[in-house]
Design a protein around this motif. Sequence first.
Motif: not given
Length: 181
Positions: A4, A6-7, A77-78, A80-81, A84-85
């Motif tokens: 998994r 984490g950004l 989902g990835v 989108r994340r 966002e970052k």
Amino acid sequence: RAGRPGLRGARGGGGGGMSNCEVVELPLLEVGLEDVKGALRAVLHSVLFARALGLARPVDVELPRMGLAYVECGDPGVSRRVEEKIGQFLQWAERHPGKVAQVSLAFFEKRYKQSWFSKQEERLFWERWNVNVRLAGAPAPAGGTAGGAPLEARRSLGGVLDRVAQVVNDRKDHIPPVMNS
């Protein structure tokens, strides 16, 4: 769940369980404001695709201004994340012009520790990638290259992506096995 990601935002960061974490420092990525989103997408998605420990549906993405293509995992989902970052990074960069910022991408394995009356989740980080980014000055005149971006920006991104390819091929021993659950 193993693998998994984490950004972390522009200030980097880590978290608990980083003692046995492989850290990759990428070369400085120096691009203009008009190219930073695409360049960060290319770097982050290249790392995410290379370290995806499960089923990935590869999606080719063209980056015409830089004259290259990269591969994404195909997970909305990835994506989108990542977007966002990148947005958070751009907000930070606007408030701190000319400074070098660090965007970190960390991978961890979730484990659960049984305590007396509950289960506690523990994140064991096994890899962290640090991308140091500096926004180059004003946009270059149209005399750059056929791809649109200045040659220096294209070289900078190319050097970072070459390093990503080298690391993902050379450093594999620390990656945890995929567990089906």
